[in-house]
Motif scaffolding. Structure first.
Motif, PDB file in Angstrom:
ATOM      1  N   SER A 179       0.839  -1.216   0.000  1.00 34.56           N
ATOM      2  CA  SER A 179       0.000   0.000   0.000  1.00 34.56           C
ATOM      3  C   SER A 179       0.862   1.249   0.000  1.00 34.56           C
ATOM      4  O   SER A 179       0.543   2.210  -0.695  1.00 34.56           O
ATOM      5  CB  SER A 179      -0.975   0.112   1.177  1.00 34.56           C
ATOM      6  OG  SER A 179      -1.095  -1.004   1.860  1.00 34.56           O
ATOM      7  N   ALA A 180       1.972   1.218   0.738  1.00 28.38           N
ATOM      8  CA  ALA A 180       2.845   2.403   0.737  1.00 28.38           C
ATOM      9  C   ALA A 180       3.403   2.627  -0.676  1.00 28.38           C
ATOM     10  O   ALA A 180       3.503   3.765  -1.143  1.00 28.38           O
ATOM     11  CB  ALA A 180       3.981   2.211   1.734  1.00 28.38           C
ATOM     12  N   TYR A 181       3.726   1.530  -1.352  1.00 33.02           N
ATOM     13  CA  TYR A 181       4.249   1.615  -2.734  1.00 33.02           C
ATOM     14  C   TYR A 181       3.174   2.203  -3.649  1.00 33.02           C
ATOM     15  O   TYR A 181       3.434   3.102  -4.456  1.00 33.02           O
ATOM     16  CB  TYR A 181       4.651   0.207  -3.189  1.00 33.02           C
ATOM     17  CG  TYR A 181       4.982   0.069  -4.642  1.00 33.02           C
ATOM     18  CD1 TYR A 181       6.234   0.441  -5.125  1.00 33.02           C
ATOM     19  CD2 TYR A 181       4.043  -0.448  -5.544  1.00 33.02           C
ATOM     20  CE1 TYR A 181       6.550   0.285  -6.474  1.00 33.02           C
ATOM     21  CE2 TYR A 181       4.350  -0.596  -6.886  1.00 33.02           C
ATOM     22  CZ  TYR A 181       5.598  -0.231  -7.350  1.00 33.02           C
ATOM     23  OH  TYR A 181       5.907  -0.375  -8.687  1.00 33.02           O
ATOM     24  N   THR A 203      12.138  -1.038  -6.444  1.00 30.45           N
ATOM     25  CA  THR A 203      11.644  -0.931  -7.824  1.00 30.45           C
ATOM     26  C   THR A 203      12.317   0.217  -8.577  1.00 30.45           C
ATOM     27  O   THR A 203      12.276   0.256  -9.805  1.00 30.45           O
ATOM     28  CB  THR A 203      10.117  -0.727  -7.858  1.00 30.45           C
ATOM     29  OG1 THR A 203       9.807   0.458  -7.109  1.00 30.45           O
ATOM     30  CG2 THR A 203       9.395  -1.915  -7.284  1.00 30.45           C
ATOM     31  N   ALA A 204      12.937   1.129  -7.851  1.00 27.51           N
ATOM     32  CA  ALA A 204      13.618   2.238  -8.523  1.00 27.51           C
ATOM     33  C   ALA A 204      14.913   1.782  -9.162  1.00 27.51           C
ATOM     34  O   ALA A 204      15.313   2.276 -10.218  1.00 27.51           O
ATOM     35  CB  ALA A 204      13.896   3.366  -7.523  1.00 27.51           C
ATOM     36  N   THR A 205      15.579   0.823  -8.524  1.00 28.79           N
ATOM     37  CA  THR A 205      16.879   0.358  -9.049  1.00 28.79           C
ATOM     38  C   THR A 205      16.824  -1.084  -9.544  1.00 28.79           C
ATOM     39  O   THR A 205      17.752  -1.534 -10.217  1.00 28.79           O
ATOM     40  CB  THR A 205      17.951   0.403  -7.938  1.00 28.79           C
ATOM     41  OG1 THR A 205      17.541  -0.501  -6.896  1.00 28.79           O
ATOM     42  CG2 THR A 205      18.118   1.803  -7.375  1.00 28.79           C
ATOM     43  N   GLY A 206      15.799  -1.813  -9.192  1.00 31.52           N
ATOM     44  CA  GLY A 206      15.713  -3.235  -9.546  1.00 31.52           C
ATOM     45  C   GLY A 206      16.511  -4.125  -8.615  1.00 31.52           C
ATOM     46  O   GLY A 206      16.592  -5.341  -8.793  1.00 31.52           O
ATOM     47  N   GLN A 207      17.082  -3.538  -7.580  1.00 34.43           N
ATOM     48  CA  GLN A 207      17.925  -4.348  -6.702  1.00 34.43           C
ATOM     49  C   GLN A 207      17.083  -5.209  -5.745  1.00 34.43           C
ATOM     50  O   GLN A 207      16.089  -4.737  -5.195  1.00 34.43           O
ATOM     51  CB  GLN A 207      18.843  -3.448  -5.890  1.00 34.43           C
ATOM     52  CG  GLN A 207      19.916  -4.238  -5.196  1.00 34.43           C
ATOM     53  CD  GLN A 207      21.113  -3.389  -4.841  1.00 34.43           C
ATOM     54  OE1 GLN A 207      20.985  -2.182  -4.628  1.00 34.43           O
ATOM     55  NE2 GLN A 207      22.267  -4.007  -4.770  1.00 34.43           N
ATOM     56  N   GLU A 243       4.582   6.336  -1.784  1.00 32.39           N
ATOM     57  CA  GLU A 243       5.405   6.781  -0.645  1.00 32.39           C
ATOM     58  C   GLU A 243       6.763   6.071  -0.600  1.00 32.39           C
ATOM     59  O   GLU A 243       7.669   6.509   0.096  1.00 32.39           O
ATOM     60  CB  GLU A 243       4.664   6.499   0.672  1.00 32.39           C
ATOM     61  CG  GLU A 243       3.423   7.342   0.848  1.00 32.39           C
ATOM     62  CD  GLU A 243       2.525   6.831   1.972  1.00 32.39           C
ATOM     63  OE1 GLU A 243       1.374   7.289   2.029  1.00 32.39           O
ATOM     64  OE2 GLU A 243       2.969   5.971   2.773  1.00 32.39           O
ATOM     65  N   SER A 244       6.862   4.933  -1.288  1.00 36.58           N
ATOM     66  CA  SER A 244       8.110   4.162  -1.201  1.00 36.58           C
ATOM     67  C   SER A 244       8.305   3.361  -2.489  1.00 36.58           C
ATOM     68  O   SER A 244       7.322   2.872  -3.061  1.00 36.58           O
ATOM     69  CB  SER A 244       8.031   3.207  -0.007  1.00 36.58           C
ATOM     70  OG  SER A 244       8.931   2.144  -0.168  1.00 36.58           O
ATOM     71  N   PRO A 245       9.549   3.223  -2.940  1.00 34.58           N
ATOM     72  CA  PRO A 245       9.778   2.377  -4.127  1.00 34.58           C
ATOM     73  C   PRO A 245       9.878   0.892  -3.762  1.00 34.58           C
ATOM     74  O   PRO A 245      10.055   0.046  -4.626  1.00 34.58           O
ATOM     75  CB  PRO A 245      11.140   2.881  -4.626  1.00 34.58           C
ATOM     76  CG  PRO A 245      11.860   3.306  -3.386  1.00 34.58           C
ATOM     77  CD  PRO A 245      10.805   3.823  -2.419  1.00 34.58           C
ATOM     78  N   MET A 246       9.792   0.574  -2.489  1.00 33.10           N
ATOM     79  CA  MET A 246      10.089  -0.793  -2.037  1.00 33.10           C
ATOM     80  C   MET A 246       8.857  -1.704  -2.136  1.00 33.10           C
ATOM     81  O   MET A 246       7.740  -1.287  -1.870  1.00 33.10           O
ATOM     82  CB  MET A 246      10.578  -0.781  -0.575  1.00 33.10           C
ATOM     83  CG  MET A 246      11.836   0.017  -0.343  1.00 33.10           C
ATOM     84  SD  MET A 246      13.225  -0.501  -1.393  1.00 33.10           S
ATOM     85  CE  MET A 246      13.518  -2.149  -0.778  1.00 33.10           C
ATOM     86  N   LEU A 247       9.137  -2.956  -2.509  1.00 38.47           N
ATOM     87  CA  LEU A 247       8.117  -4.007  -2.453  1.00 38.47           C
ATOM     88  C   LEU A 247       8.721  -5.196  -1.719  1.00 38.47           C
ATOM     89  O   LEU A 247       9.938  -5.333  -1.639  1.00 38.47           O
ATOM     90  CB  LEU A 247       7.705  -4.433  -3.862  1.00 38.47           C
ATOM     91  CG  LEU A 247       6.780  -3.459  -4.595  1.00 38.47           C
ATOM     92  CD1 LEU A 247       6.611  -3.890  -6.049  1.00 38.47           C
ATOM     93  CD2 LEU A 247       5.413  -3.379  -3.914  1.00 38.47           C
TER      94      LEU A 247
END
Ligand code: CDP
Length: 797
Positions: free
Chosen positions: A457-459, A661-665, A463-467
Motif C-alpha cells: 500500500s505504501a508503494y 523498484t527504482a533500481t531493480g535491486q 510513498e516508497s519504491p520498495m516491495l
C-alpha cells in the motif's frame, strides 16, 4: 535417544542423529592450518608444465597450424597438435554420453575456448608464452548460439565430423504417459503454461581443474594426480581411451577445492598431459586458469522448458506436461546415467500427487562448450524442481490462489509412502505436510503476508519504491544413483565398494571409492563405523581418492556418497562385527549365539561380567587364538553396495525479499530452510551443506549466467562477469529439520549435499516475482531484469 533394533541388534531407524553428532570435522585440522594438499602443492622431480592454446572463434575451419616458432622456444619441450594425437588414435575421445569429443581440434573448432594445441615447457610462464608463437590460420564459419535456432533448415551443421549428418539434432527422449496426460489436461478446469529458461551456469569451484601425468617408461605405469570426483571411473576411461593396461594406471585425487560436478568428466587437458608425459619422458602438469575453467570445462543447465500444469477449479493439481529443448553444446558430454539422456529430469512431478505427467526432451548441438554436468544436483533435478515449483506459482498467480495453500493441499501425504509417481519413481519416505508446516511456522507466513500488504500500500500510494516478496518452494530430490541394473555410466554400474580393516590394537582404516571435495567425509564416514562398532571416530582413518588403495566404485556426485558409500560403510562394519562375534565367542568359550552386542563389546547373555571389547577382540583376531576351521583370522571385510533404490530427501523453503523498484535491486532479507535428509550423521556438516546450497540458489536466481554474444563470444569468462554470491548477498540462514529415515538405507540416511542448490532457486525467484506481481521472468533476476520486469518489458537472457 538412540534405540537398538531388538531383531538385528543394530541402531534402529529413528530420528536421532548418529553417535558423536556434530563432532568437529577431522579434516579441518589440516585445512585451517593451510596444510591441505591440493594439486598445485604436488611437485614431482623433473616436472614440466603445460598450457593449452584455445580457439578464439566459436566456429571455424582450421586451415593450418604452424608450431615451428613455438618449438624453437628454448624452454619448450614439446608442442602437441590434433595431428600428433591423430597419429596415436587420440585426437577424439569418448564423452560420458556416448558421443565423441575432440581432444585437440583437427578439422574445425566448434566453440570459443576449444583446445587447439598443447605446449609443454620447463616452466608455466614459458609454456604460456609459447602459446603466442603457435600460428593457427582459421576460416571462420557462422555459429549456432541460440539453441532455439539449432534445428533451423539453414543452420550450419556443427558436427560434420559425423558421417551423413545434416543437422544439429542429438536426441529425442520421452518419459511418462503422453495419452494419459493429454486426457487429464482435456478434463481439467484450469490450465496454466509458461516458457522458461534455466540458464547456462557453471559449478565454478574455487580450485580449477588440472592434472599431473607421470608415465614411468621402465615399468609402464601411469600415475595421474588429478582433481577428480570419480577416480576409479577415470582410471577405466583412461584404459579404454588410451589402450593402457588398467592395472598399470593409478589415479590419485589429492584434496579437492570444490567439485560440484565440474570434476566428474575427463577433459582434453588430462589426456594431453598423459601424451605430454609419454612424449617427453617426464611428469607433465596442466592446470586451468579461471577463464579456461569458465569457458571450456563443463557448463550446467541450459534447458529451455515449456511447462503446462492442469488443475480443478478448487485447486487440485492433476497433471504436468513439459517439452524441453536442451542445449548440449558442441559435443554431447552431459553427465548422467547412460540410459537417461535427460538424467533424472523426469522427477519433475515434484512433491505432488498427480494423476499423469509427461515430458519430451530434445537435445541439440550449439557452438558452445560441452558439458551439462550434474552441477550440485542429481542429474537435471535442479531443472525439474525449478519447472514444477515455478509452474505451481504461475498457476497460483493466474487463479489468485495462495501459493502456500496450493502446495499444502496437493503435497503427498505420509500414508502414501512408498509412493510411485506418474513417471515411475518410487519415493521412499517423507512427511511433506509437516515439513511445509514447520517452514511456514518458522517464517511466520501469515504475519509476512500482512506485512507485505502494508508495504504494497505504501508503494501504491507512491510513498516508497520498495516491495516485499515471499517465495516458497517444496522439493523432492532423488539421490544415490544406482541401482546398477538401471543406472550406469559408460557401462559401469552405479555401485560402490568399501573395505574396513581393524588393526590389532583396535584402530581402523576404512577405504572408500567415493571422493570428498570438502563435504567432510573423513569425519562422517568415520562416524558411521564408530556407531556400528563402538570405536572412536578419532581411531578410524578414512582413505579415499587413490585407486591403488581403494575399492572400485563410481565416485561422488549427485549426493550419492551417503546413500551409496555411506550404506557400504555400514554394511562392511556389520560384516566386521559378525566376524568379531565369532572371535569373541572363541575368546569367551561360548557359542556366538550366546553373545549380546552392546556398542563396543560383546557380552555373554546372563553373565554381563564376561565380555570382550572391540579392542580385545581385534588383538585376539590377530593372535594365536584357536578359531573355528572355516573362520580366517584378522578382522576385516569388504563390501560392494548396490543400492536397491534412490533415497528421496525433501525440503520446504521460504524466502523473503525486499525489492527496490527504482533500481531493480533485490535483497534477500530472510531464508527459512527445512530439510529432511533422513537420519543425520553429523547435523553440523548437514547444515554446512545446506548453507552452501542456499548461497548457490541466491547466485543462480539473481546473478549467475553464462552469456554469449551472437558470434559465440563468451561473456562470462571471469568472476568480474560471471557473478557468484558472497556473504554480502546472503542472509543469516534459518534452518529447521524433519527426519523421516529412508527405510531401505541401512542407517536411514538420505543424501543432502545438493538439496539446497536444487530447492532454493525457485524459492528466490518466486519471492522476487511475488514482490513485483509478475507472472514469470527468467533467471537471473539481475537489477536490470527486475527493473524492466517491473516496467513490463522483461529481459530474455
Ligand atoms: O555425495 P556428497 O558427499 O556430495 O553428498 P552427501 O552424501 O549428501 O553428503 C554430504 C555430507 O553430509 C557428507 O559428509 C555426509 O556424510 C553428510 N551427511 C550427513 O551427515 N547426514 C546425512 N543424512 C546426509 C549427509
Amino acid at each position: 535417544m538412540t534405540t537398538t533394533d531388538p531383531d538385528t541388534g543394530f541402531r534402529a531407524l529413528d530420528a536421532t542423529p548418529m553417535g558423536y553428532g556434530s563432532m568437529r570435522r577431522k579434516e579441518d585440522a589440516r585445512f585451517v592450518r593451510g596444510k591441505g594438499r591440493y594439486l598445485d602443492d604436488i611437485v614431482l622431480p623433473g616436472m614440466l608444465h603445460a598450457a593449452i592454446l584455445r580457439s578464439p572463434h566459436a566456429h571455424a575451419r582450421i586451415v593450418s597450424i604452424d608450431t615451428s616458432a613455438a618449438e624453437a622456444h628454448p624452454r619448450v619441450r614439446a608442442v602437441i597438435t590434433g595431428e600428433t594425437l591423430a597419429g596415436l588414435g587420440l585426437a577424439w575421445m569418448p564423452t560420458l554420453s556416448h558421443d565423441v569429443q575432440s581432444v585437440l581440434a583437427t578439422d574445425k573448432v566448434r566453440f570459443q575456448g576449444q583446445e587447439v594445441a598443447f605446449v609443454v615447457a620447463e616452466d608455466r610462464y614459458s609454456a604460456r608464452d609459447a602459446l603466442a608463437l603457435v600460428d593457427v590460420e582459421y576460416d571462420p564459419l557462422p555459429a549456432v548460439i541460440d539453441a532455439q535456432h539449432a534445428l533451423d533448415a539453414d543452420a550450419p551443421v556443427i558436427r560434420d565430423d559425423q558421417e551423413g549428418r545434416t543437422d544439429n539434432h542429438i536426441f529425442d527422449w520421452e518419459a511418462g504417459d503422453a495419452a494419459a496426460t493429454d486426457d487429464v489436461f482435456a478434463r481439467a478446469d484450469v490450465v496454466s503454461s509458461c516458457d522458461m529458461l534455466y540458464p547456462r551456469s557453471h559449478p565454478a569451484p574455487m580450485e580449477t581443474c588440472g592434472s599431473i601425468a607421470s608415465m614411468d617408461p621402465v615399468s609402464g605405469k601411469l600415475t595421474v594426480y588429478t582433481t577428480t570426483q570419480a577416480p576409479h571411473a577415470h582410471r577405466t576411461v583412461y584404459a579404454l581411451v588410451a589402450g593402457l593396461p588398467e592395472h598399470k594406471i593409478q589415479i590419485i585425487s589429492p584434496d579437492i577445492g570444490g567439485g560440484f560436478g565440474n570434476k566428474v568428466g575427463i577433459y582434453p587437458g588430462y589426456v594431453c598431459a598423459v601424451v605430454g608425459s609419454i612424449v617427453t619422458g617426464a611428469p607433465v602438469k596442466w592446470t586451468e586458469d579461471r577463464s579456461e575453467n569458465l569457458m571450456s570445462t563443463s557448463f550446467a543447465r541450459d534447458y529451455h522448458m515449456r511447462g503446462e500444469i492442469a488443475a480443478t477449479h478448487d485447486g487440485k493439481l492433476l497433471g504436468v506436461r513439459v517439452t524441453v529443448l536442451a542445449d548440449h553444446g558442441a559435443f554431447n558430454g552431459t553427465a548422467q546415467p547412460s540410459k537417461m539422456p535427460a538424467g533424472l529430469f523426469h522427477v519433475f512431478s515434484g512433491s505432488y500427487d498427480l494423476a499423469a505427467a509427461h515430458c519430451a526432451v530434445t537435445g541439440v548441438y550449439t557452438n558452445k562448450a560441452p558439458g551439462g554436468v550434474a552441477y550440485a544436483c542429481s542429474f537435471r533435478i535442479t531443472e525439474a524442481v525449478y519447472l514444477i515449483e515455478r509452474l505451481v506459482d504461475v498457476l497460483a498467480h493466474d487463479q489468485g490462489w495462495d501459493p502456500a495453500e496450493l502446495r499444502r493441499t496437493n503435497l503427498l501425504r505420509s500414508e502414501q509412502f512408498p509412493y510411485t509417481t506418474a513417471l515411475g519413481w518410487e519415493y521412499d519416505s517423507g512427511d511433506y505436510p509437516r515439513t511445509l508446516a514447520t517452514a511456514l511456522d518458522m517464517a511466520g507466513y501469515d504475519e509476512l503476508r500482512a506485512e507485505q500488504k502494508q508495504v504494497r500500500s505504501a508503494y501504491e500510494r507512491g510513498e516508497s519504491p520498495m516491495l516485499m516478496g515471499i517465495g516458497l518452494s517444496f522439493f523432492t530430490e532423488a539421490v544415490g544413483a544406482g541401482p546398477r541394473r538401471t543406472m550406469d555410466i559408460l557401462g559401469l554400474g552405479m555401485a560402490d565398494g568399501a573395505e574396513l580393516r581393524i588393526h590389532p590394537t583396535g584402530k581402523a582404516v576404512l577405504r572408500l571409492s567415493c571422493m570428498t571435495q570438502g563435504q567432510g567425509h573423513q569425519t562422517t564416514f568415520a562416524q558411521i563405523v564408530a556407531e556400528e562398532l563402538g570405536i572412536s571416530p578419532d581411531d578410524i582413518e578414512v582413505v579415499q581418492g587413490d585407486t591403488d588403495q581403494t575399492p572400485f566404485g563410481l565416485g561422488t556426485y549427485g549426493s550419492r556418497s551417503t546413500p551409496v558409500s555411506g550404506a557400504a560403510t555400514a554394511m562392511v562394519a556389520r560384516k566386521v562385527r559378525d566376524r568379531a562375534r565369532i572371535v569373541a565367542a572363541a575368546m569367551l568359550e561360548v557359542s556366538p549365539d550366546d553373545l549380546e552386542w552392546e556398542k563396543g563389546a560383546f557380552r555373554v547373555a546372563g553373565d554381563p561380567a564376561a565380555a570382550a571389547t572391540m579392542n580385545e577382540i581385534a588383538m585376539a583376531a590377530h593372535s594365536d587364538l584357536e578359531l573355528p576351521d572355516d573362520v580366517e583370522g584378522h578382522l576385516d571385510a569388504t563390501c560392494v553396495y548396490n543400492p536397491p533404490n534412490l533415497t528421496y530427501p525433501c525440503g520446504a523453503y521460504v524466502c523473503v525479499v525486499d525489492v527496490d523498484t527504482a533500481t531493480g535491486q533485490v535483497k534477500v532479507r530472510r531464508f527459512v530452510a527445512v530439510d529432511d535428509c533422513g537420519v543425520r550423521i553429523n547435523p553440523m556438516v548437514v547444515e554446512g551443506q545446506v548453507h552452501g546450497g542456499l548461497a548457490d540458489g541466491i547466485g543462480m536466481a539473481l546473478m549467475e549466467v553464462m552469456a554469449f554474444d551472437t558470434d559465440g563470444n563468451h561473456l562470462g569468462a571471469s568472476f568480474m562477469d560471471y557473478l557468484l554470491p558472497t556473504a554480502m548477498e546472503c542472509p543469516s540462514w534459518e534452518l529447521g529439520e524433519t527426519v523421516t529415515p529412508s527405510p531401505h538405507h541401512p542407517i536411514g540416511a538420505k543424501g543432502v549435499g545438493e538439496s539446497a542448490t536444487v530447492g532454493s532457486p525457485p524459492a528466490v525467484t518466486n519471492a522476487v516475482l511475488d514482490a513485483i506481481r509478475v507472472r514469470h521472468a527468467d533467471m537471473p533476476l539481475t537489477p536490470a531484469a527486475v527493473w524492466r520486469a517491473v516496467r513490463g518489458t522483461p529481459l530474455r537472457t
